[in-house]
Structures are given as C-alpha cells and as structure tokens.
Design an enzyme around this catalytic site. Structure first.
Site, short mmCIF file in Angstrom:
data_model
loop_
_atom_site.label_atom_id
_atom_site.label_comp_id
_atom_site.label_asym_id
_atom_site.label_seq_id
_atom_site.Cartn_x
_atom_site.Cartn_y
_atom_site.Cartn_z
N GLY A 12 0.78 -1.23 0.00
CA GLY A 12 0.00 0.00 0.00
C GLY A 12 0.81 1.28 0.00
N SER A 13 1.96 1.28 -0.69
CA SER A 13 2.72 2.54 -0.74
C SER A 13 1.97 3.60 -1.55
CB SER A 13 4.13 2.33 -1.28
OG SER A 13 4.12 2.03 -2.65
N ASN A 14 1.24 3.18 -2.57
CA ASN A 14 0.40 4.16 -3.29
C ASN A 14 -0.71 4.67 -2.40
OD1 ASN A 14 1.07 4.63 -6.27
ND2 ASN A 14 1.37 2.42 -6.06
N MET A 90 -4.78 -7.17 -6.23
CA MET A 90 -4.29 -8.22 -7.13
C MET A 90 -5.38 -9.23 -7.50
SD MET A 90 -1.37 -7.03 -7.56
CE MET A 90 -0.54 -8.31 -8.49
N ASN A 107 -7.40 2.97 -11.58
CA ASN A 107 -6.29 2.05 -11.28
C ASN A 107 -4.98 2.74 -11.63
OD1 ASN A 107 -5.00 -0.48 -10.69
ND2 ASN A 107 -4.85 -0.86 -12.89
N HIS A 109 -1.13 1.60 -13.09
CA HIS A 109 -0.42 0.48 -13.70
C HIS A 109 1.04 0.88 -13.90
CE1 HIS A 109 0.16 -3.17 -15.94
NE2 HIS A 109 0.79 -2.47 -16.86
N SER A 136 0.97 4.62 -15.51
CA SER A 136 -0.26 5.19 -16.07
C SER A 136 -1.39 5.08 -15.05
CB SER A 136 -0.71 4.40 -17.32
OG SER A 136 0.35 4.18 -18.22
N ASP A 145 -6.35 -3.49 -17.99
CA ASP A 145 -5.55 -2.28 -18.12
C ASP A 145 -5.79 -1.56 -19.44
OD1 ASP A 145 -4.34 -2.81 -15.59
OD2 ASP A 145 -2.97 -4.22 -16.55
N THR A 172 8.28 5.73 -7.58
CA THR A 172 8.37 7.14 -7.16
C THR A 172 7.42 8.01 -7.98
OG1 THR A 172 10.67 6.83 -6.53
CG2 THR A 172 9.97 9.09 -6.95
N GLU A 174 4.72 6.85 -9.51
CA GLU A 174 3.35 6.44 -9.16
C GLU A 174 2.83 7.29 -8.00
OE1 GLU A 174 2.54 2.23 -8.74
OE2 GLU A 174 4.31 1.72 -9.91
C1 GRF Z 1 2.22 -0.81 -7.88
O1 GRF Z 1 3.33 -1.12 -8.66
C2 GRF Z 1 1.04 -0.50 -8.75
O2 GRF Z 1 1.40 0.13 -9.94
C3 GRF Z 1 0.49 -1.86 -9.03
O3 GRF Z 1 0.64 -2.57 -7.83
C4 GRF Z 1 1.73 -2.01 -7.09
C5 GRF Z 1 1.21 -1.66 -5.74
O4 GRF Z 1 2.24 -1.22 -4.88
N1 GRF Z 1 -0.88 -1.76 -9.49
P1 GRF Z 1 1.87 -0.62 -3.47
O5 GRF Z 1 1.10 -1.69 -2.72
O6 GRF Z 1 1.06 0.62 -3.69
O7 GRF Z 1 3.19 -0.33 -2.82
#
Ligand code: GRF
Length: 208
Positions: A12-14, A90, A107, A109, A136, A145, A172, A174
C-alpha cells in the site's frame, strides 16, 4: 466532500501517497474505507495508523469471483463511495463489478499503457529492453488495463538497472501521479470522451 474506497492486497505505498496528500490538504477527499482481500496486507495497518476504516474481505472465503465481488460491492456501497481506487489490488475484476461502478474505478499500472498490461509490468518492460518505461493512471473498463488513460509519467531505463531498480524508479512516479489524478477527479476535471480523458482547466472553461 467526495468519498473514495481503496482496494488493495499488499504494502500500500500508493495508498500511503494518497493518505499523505489528503492529510496535507492537497487532496480534498474522504477515504471512506480501505478493503484488502488479504488479512496480512500492510495497507490495512496503514489505514489503522491513520484512523481510516478498514475491512478484510478474503476472496478465498467465496466460491467464485462474482460472490466475492458482490460482497465487495455491498461493503463499498455501505460507505457510499463515489469512486473505487485500486492500489495494488491483485484480483481481476469481472464485468459485474466494473458495470456496477461504471466509470467510477481508477487504477494505477506500472508501465506506459497500452504497453505491458497485466502482471509484472516492470519485468515485462525490463525484459523487452525498452529505453523508457513509467506508469499510467486510468479508468477501469472490462479489459485488462485497457481503460481511458488519465495521467502518465516516464522514467528512463538506465544501463545498470535490473527490474527492481527500474520498479522503484517507476514507483516514485506512481506516488506523484496517483494523488494528482485523484485531485483532478475530485475537482470534477476529468471528462471521459470515448476512450480519451479530457482534463478540464481548473476554472472549468474547457481549455484544458
Ligand atoms: C504498484 O506497482 C502498482 O502500480 C500496481 O501494484 C503495485 C502496488 O504497490 N498496481 P503498493 O502496494 O502501492 O506499494
């Protein structure tokens, strides 16, 4: 304020980049709920650390994808989310889910779509030998996608890279374009026209 529901399966870094943008005031949305299909996802801990409601809905508890998704829909609708944000979720989503949230799923990607869709996109790009890759954000449609693209960011592939160093350079970016995409959405500045997304300027005078 508009509400989002975040779906994730892992670190969950995003998701964290979205939390940070909300907490700094740059992104004016409410993260109504975070749902993981895996009980050990660190993203759930992140939600708890920031006082965000969270639920674990394990796909393995359901006999098929549709029944799993019906439970997800019930949970997300229970929080009245305006948008579903996929942040490393996932699981393939079926038309049942995508139609329920028509044009209301975003989403990210880790490749420059339409190149390298699907899983392990960073490795696919690295193995292919491209000189540039990136990420993206896109609205989700019924393909893999394939939905209308919101923002993209480019990074170089450097001579000493492996798929991991390339992946972290992409990550980074993202963390920059995901909150930015959500900001544009929250301001009502994304208009889907066919398979393109028009970005309206901030005063909505359509020059964007
Ligand atoms: C990221 O690479 C995102 O692009 C993909 O899954 C990964 C999730 O990473 N859809 P995180 O859990 O947000 O670190």
């Amino acid at each position: 304020m508009k509400k989002i529901g975040v779906l994730l399966s892992g670190g969950g870094s995003n998701f964290q980049s979205i939390i940070d943008s909300v907490e700094s005031g740059r992104l004016k949305i409410e993260i109504a709920v975070t749902i993981s299909n895996k009980e050990d996802a660190f993203g759930i801990t992140r939600a708890q650390n920031h006082g965000i409601p969270s639920e674990v809905i394990k796909h393995s508890d359901y006999p098929d994808r549709e029944q799993f998704e019906e439970r997800l829909i019930e949970a997300l609708d229970g929080y009245n989310v305006d948008l579903v944000v996929l942040a490393g979720f996932m699981r393939v989503l079926t038309p049942l889910f995508v139609r329920h949230f028509h044009h209301r799923i975003i989403n990210i990607h880790p490749a420059i779509l339409p190149s390298f869709p699907g899983t392990h996109a960073q490795k696919q790009a690295f193995d292919y030998g491209v000189r540039f890759s990136g990420c993206s954000t896109h609205f989700v449609d019924e393909g893999t996608d394939t939905g209308p693209i919101i923002l993209q960011a480019i990074v170089p592939v450097l001579p000493d890279d492996d798929e991991d160093t390339l992946g972290s350079r992409i990550l980074t970016e993202e963390h920059r374009i995901y909150p930015e995409s959500l900001r544009l959405w929250s301001e009502g500045r994304l208009r889907i026209e066919g398979r393109k997304v028009k970005i309206l300027s901030s005063d909505n005078d359509n020059n964007g």
